[in-house]
Design a protein around this motif. Structure first.
Motif, PDB file in Angstrom:
ATOM      1  N   HIS A 229      -6.765   3.417  -8.120  1.00 51.18           N
ATOM      2  CA  HIS A 229      -6.091   3.246  -6.830  1.00 51.18           C
ATOM      3  C   HIS A 229      -5.912   4.616  -6.172  1.00 51.18           C
ATOM      4  CE1 HIS A 229      -4.182  -0.820  -8.223  1.00 51.18           C
ATOM      5  NE2 HIS A 229      -5.478  -0.907  -8.007  1.00 51.18           N
ATOM      6  N   THR A 230      -7.014   5.215  -5.830  1.00 49.71           N
ATOM      7  CA  THR A 230      -6.965   6.562  -5.260  1.00 49.71           C
ATOM      8  C   THR A 230      -7.990   6.686  -4.145  1.00 49.71           C
ATOM      9  OG1 THR A 230      -8.546   7.281  -6.925  1.00 49.71           O
ATOM     10  CG2 THR A 230      -6.227   7.702  -7.402  1.00 49.71           C
ATOM     11  N   CYS A 231      -7.774   7.669  -3.277  1.00 48.81           N
ATOM     12  CA  CYS A 231      -8.699   7.939  -2.177  1.00 48.81           C
ATOM     13  C   CYS A 231      -8.553   9.419  -1.813  1.00 48.81           C
ATOM     14  CB  CYS A 231      -8.387   7.038  -0.988  1.00 48.81           C
ATOM     15  SG  CYS A 231      -6.899   7.527  -0.094  1.00 48.81           S
ATOM     16  N   PRO A 232      -9.366   9.928  -0.928  1.00 44.05           N
ATOM     17  CA  PRO A 232      -9.267  11.360  -0.592  1.00 44.05           C
ATOM     18  C   PRO A 232      -7.868  11.771  -0.109  1.00 44.05           C
ATOM     19  CG  PRO A 232     -11.342  10.498   0.202  1.00 44.05           C
ATOM     20  CD  PRO A 232     -10.555   9.311  -0.314  1.00 44.05           C
ATOM     21  N   VAL A 233      -7.142  10.846   0.536  1.00 47.03           N
ATOM     22  CA  VAL A 233      -5.814  11.224   1.055  1.00 47.03           C
ATOM     23  C   VAL A 233      -4.835  11.445  -0.097  1.00 47.03           C
ATOM     24  CG1 VAL A 233      -3.808  10.462   2.413  1.00 47.03           C
ATOM     25  CG2 VAL A 233      -6.135  10.087   3.279  1.00 47.03           C
ATOM     26  N   CYS A 234      -4.708  10.450  -1.003  1.00 47.58           N
ATOM     27  CA  CYS A 234      -3.704  10.611  -2.056  1.00 47.58           C
ATOM     28  C   CYS A 234      -4.198  11.522  -3.176  1.00 47.58           C
ATOM     29  CB  CYS A 234      -3.210   9.258  -2.575  1.00 47.58           C
ATOM     30  SG  CYS A 234      -4.468   8.140  -3.165  1.00 47.58           S
ATOM     31  N   LEU A 235      -5.491  11.899  -3.147  1.00 47.59           N
ATOM     32  CA  LEU A 235      -5.973  12.884  -4.120  1.00 47.59           C
ATOM     33  C   LEU A 235      -5.879  14.300  -3.562  1.00 47.59           C
ATOM     34  CD1 LEU A 235      -9.087  11.060  -5.631  1.00 47.59           C
ATOM     35  CD2 LEU A 235      -6.887  11.517  -6.730  1.00 47.59           C
TER      36      LEU A 235
ATOM     37  N   THR B 238       0.832  -1.208   0.000  1.00 45.46           N
ATOM     38  CA  THR B 238       0.000   0.000   0.000  1.00 45.46           C
ATOM     39  C   THR B 238       0.867   1.259   0.000  1.00 45.46           C
ATOM     40  OG1 THR B 238      -0.128  -0.080   2.409  1.00 45.46           O
ATOM     41  CG2 THR B 238      -1.915  -1.143   1.198  1.00 45.46           C
ATOM     42  N   LYS B 239       0.213   2.382  -0.243  1.00 48.44           N
ATOM     43  CA  LYS B 239       0.921   3.661  -0.378  1.00 48.44           C
ATOM     44  C   LYS B 239       1.479   4.146   0.965  1.00 48.44           C
ATOM     45  CE  LYS B 239      -1.656   5.100  -4.494  1.00 48.44           C
ATOM     46  NZ  LYS B 239      -2.462   6.186  -5.129  1.00 48.44           N
ATOM     47  N   ILE B 240       2.242   5.239   0.905  1.00 49.30           N
ATOM     48  CA  ILE B 240       2.958   5.672   2.109  1.00 49.30           C
ATOM     49  C   ILE B 240       2.053   6.315   3.170  1.00 49.30           C
ATOM     50  CG2 ILE B 240       3.725   7.802   0.922  1.00 49.30           C
ATOM     51  CD1 ILE B 240       6.274   7.703   2.694  1.00 49.30           C
ATOM     52  N   PHE B 241       0.967   7.009   2.743  1.00 48.57           N
ATOM     53  CA  PHE B 241       0.137   7.688   3.742  1.00 48.57           C
ATOM     54  C   PHE B 241      -1.341   7.306   3.669  1.00 48.57           C
ATOM     55  CE2 PHE B 241       3.688  10.812   3.058  1.00 48.57           C
ATOM     56  CZ  PHE B 241       4.303  10.603   4.295  1.00 48.57           C
ATOM     57  N   CYS B 242      -1.688   6.275   2.877  1.00 44.48           N
ATOM     58  CA  CYS B 242      -3.080   5.822   2.822  1.00 44.48           C
ATOM     59  C   CYS B 242      -3.062   4.331   2.475  1.00 44.48           C
ATOM     60  CB  CYS B 242      -3.886   6.605   1.778  1.00 44.48           C
ATOM     61  SG  CYS B 242      -3.276   6.417   0.095  1.00 44.48           S
ATOM     62  N   SER B 243      -4.221   3.695   2.459  1.00 42.41           N
ATOM     63  CA  SER B 243      -4.231   2.240   2.260  1.00 42.41           C
ATOM     64  C   SER B 243      -4.477   1.846   0.807  1.00 42.41           C
ATOM     65  CB  SER B 243      -5.270   1.599   3.177  1.00 42.41           C
ATOM     66  OG  SER B 243      -6.526   2.186   2.902  1.00 42.41           O
ATOM     67  N   CYS B 244      -4.354   2.790  -0.129  1.00 49.56           N
ATOM     68  CA  CYS B 244      -4.522   2.450  -1.552  1.00 49.56           C
ATOM     69  C   CYS B 244      -3.422   1.498  -2.004  1.00 49.56           C
ATOM     70  CB  CYS B 244      -4.454   3.708  -2.409  1.00 49.56           C
ATOM     71  SG  CYS B 244      -5.862   4.790  -2.209  1.00 49.56           S
ATOM     72  N   SER B 245      -3.772   0.658  -2.989  1.00 47.95           N
ATOM     73  CA  SER B 245      -2.812  -0.310  -3.520  1.00 47.95           C
ATOM     74  C   SER B 245      -1.736   0.389  -4.355  1.00 47.95           C
ATOM     75  CB  SER B 245      -3.556  -1.320  -4.388  1.00 47.95           C
ATOM     76  OG  SER B 245      -2.639  -2.023  -5.190  1.00 47.95           O
TER      77      SER B 245
HETATM   78 ZN    ZN Z   1      -5.048   6.757  -1.368  1.00 45.82          ZN
END
Ligand code: ZN
Ligand code: ADP
Ligand code: MG
Length: 476
Positions: free
Chosen positions: A36-42, A19-26
């Motif tokens: 593979h995105t979420c509010p954190v990495c966006l 998973t990514k460094i600051f969120c649980s996206c793959s």
């Molecule tokens: Zn994310």
């Protein structure tokens, strides 16, 4: 005047976390854009990053493996700039308090060992990826890569030639691969390098003005770009002009570098500590656990290969440059305990084959077990070394085990004295002129007779036996 190049490399290695460094996206590669995105990495407002512990663990492995001093307390910082692939408007990185500093790696150039200092290693997040439509005036952005963890490894300006830069990079790549924290692929961009280079009169200490080279996506490009840049800077200085500090792009088609941006256009990133992330505290137990879990590293393995298998340094260096290759070698050895023979076949035939097919050792059409079996067939006299080469080619083609090929094609060496004697007699009877010449002193013709016997037996006669019998018949 004689000049000396001074080179320092900045390497970015993509970590193989799930998973990514600051969120649980793959972090998986190749998914449809923006899945593979979420509010954190966006970079949505009001969300908070949470540090992935595995990223710290992987970074610590690298820091320990390269003898760095590890900061018990480090910080994340915001590096501010605008670009469409960076939705937050800043990249989370580390600045004045990186996790690791003051390390080194060892390289070997023409038999001479040398230590290259590592200034720092820090963690950061990757940006997204832009795509440009060739037919329409639009660009598209894919945020799947946004927030994928990277480590940046900055070297001291200790490197003195393009060749040494290549050796240092290969060593770093071998280390990340051994540690299993990065796949080390320059072509696909999971292992990237920017090269800083300046020159100075030989014997002086002050650093010259440097340029930074980008777009180096293979070992060859790194070395060629540095070579070009060193020559370019030499000409400037010899003309009495000054090198300008700037970023230059390597053009692999034209084999030259061109200016991308000067010092005036360099960014002011306005770094400041990220208020959303706590300082990172690392205790001794964590470091000790990492130390205890480290595998044997390339340099240690190389020394062990030299000491326990009596291999030349060159062989040991090549075989240990890739962990899977080293494993393959040792697997062969378990079945066929002649290190130098195994090494010769791997370096000569196997790597040539893989290179020609564009395959890694992992994808080798010939297994370690089958290569060992082939060498055993030579060793016990079943086939000759020459026949072994054609069996090897057939193994590469069909994937069949060597014993099967030898049996199917009737390649077993003729070691029966009576049979060889008969063929030799026939050859002598067929070539009366050559026999006459031989007896009159033209002894070089021995090679011709051996060749004739080999031809008659399709290379299967035991060469030692052929020589013996020929001598017996011709020299009496
Ligand atoms: Zn994310
Ligand atoms: P920046 O972050 O602006 O690129 P750094 O001080 O971090 O600058 O240096 C980046 C790299 O450049 C390091 O690997 C360093 O060793 C190398 N470097 C610095 N000065 C020189 C120089 N004069 N010649 C060659 N390399 C240099
Ligand atoms: Mg730089």
């Amino acid at each position: 005047m004689e000049f000396e190049p001074v080179i320092g490399l900045e390497v970015h290695a993509q970590l193989k976390t799930k998973t990514k460094i600051f969120c649980s996206c793959s972090t998986a590669f190749g998914a449809p854009p923006n899945t593979h995105t979420c509010p954190v990495c966006l970079g949505m407002p009001g969300v908070l990053p949470v540090l992935n512990k595995k990223v710290v663990d992987y970074t610590l492995r690298m820091a320990v493996a390269t003898h760095c001093r590890i900061a018990r307390k480090s910080r994340f910082a915001r590096k501010n700039y605008f670009y469409p692939d960076l939705p937050k408007g800043y990249q989370i990185s580390q600045y004045e308090l990186p996790i690791a500093q003051h390390g080194h790696v060892e390289i070997e150039i023409n038999g001479r060992r040398q230590r290259i200092g590592i200034t720092r290693i820090h963690m950061e997040e990757d940006a997204g990826k832009l795509g440009h439509d060739p037919d329409r005036p639009i660009s598209m952005v894919d945020f799947n890569r946004t927030g994928v963890p990277l480590i940046e490894i900055v070297s001291e300006p200790d490197i003195r030639s393009p060749q040494a830069a290549g050796a240092y990079l290969r060593q770093l790549r071998a280390i990340v691969q051994y540690l299993d924290i990065c796949d080390g692929n320059l072509e696909e961009g999971s292992f990237r390098c920017d090269a800083n280079v300046s020159i100075r009169p030989k014997g002086t200490e002050t650093l010259g003005t440097r340029t930074e080279l980008k777009n180096l996506n293979s070992f060859k490009h790194v070395e060629k770009a540095l070579q070009y840049e060193i020559e370019r800077q030499k000409e400037i200085l010899l003309d009495g002009d000054d090198v300008i500090q700037e970023t230059r792009l390597w053009d692999p088609d034209k084999n030259k570098t061109t200016s991308m941006r000067g010092k005036e256009e360099a960014h002011d990133y306005r770094y400041f500590p990220d208020p959303d992330l706590l300082p990172l505290v690392i205790d001794d137990r964590w470091i000790e656990a990492v130390q205890a879990s480290l595998p044997e590293l390339p340099e240690q393995k190389k020394q062990r290969f030299i000491n326990s298998y009596d291999l030349p340094s060159y062989d040991a260096g090549l075989l240990t440059s890739d962990r899977e290759l080293a494993d393959y070698f040792e697997e062969c050895l378990r079945l066929f305990a002649h290190p130098k023979q195994v090494s010769n076949w791997i370096m000569g035939s196997l790597l040539g084959l893989l290179n020609a097919q564009g395959k890694t050792i992992h994808e080798s059409p010939i297994t370690a077990r089958d290569l060992a079996q082939l060498l055993e067939l030579i060793e016990n006299g079943t086939i000759s070394g020459k026949i072994a080469k054609s069996v090897f080619d057939e193994m590469a083609q069909s994937g069949k085990p060597p014993k099967t090929i030898v049996k199917e094609k009737g390649l077993v060496q003729i070691t029966d004295t009576g049979a060889v004697d008969e063929i030799v007699s026939q050859v002598i009877a067929d070539c009366p002129e050559e026999v006459e010449a031989y007896k009159n002193g033209k002894t070089k013709l021995m090679g011709f007779f051996v060749g004739q016997v080999m031809k008659a037996t399709h290379g299967k006669a035991n060469p030692k036996l052929v020589n013996e019998i020929l001598r017996k018949k011709l020299d009496t």
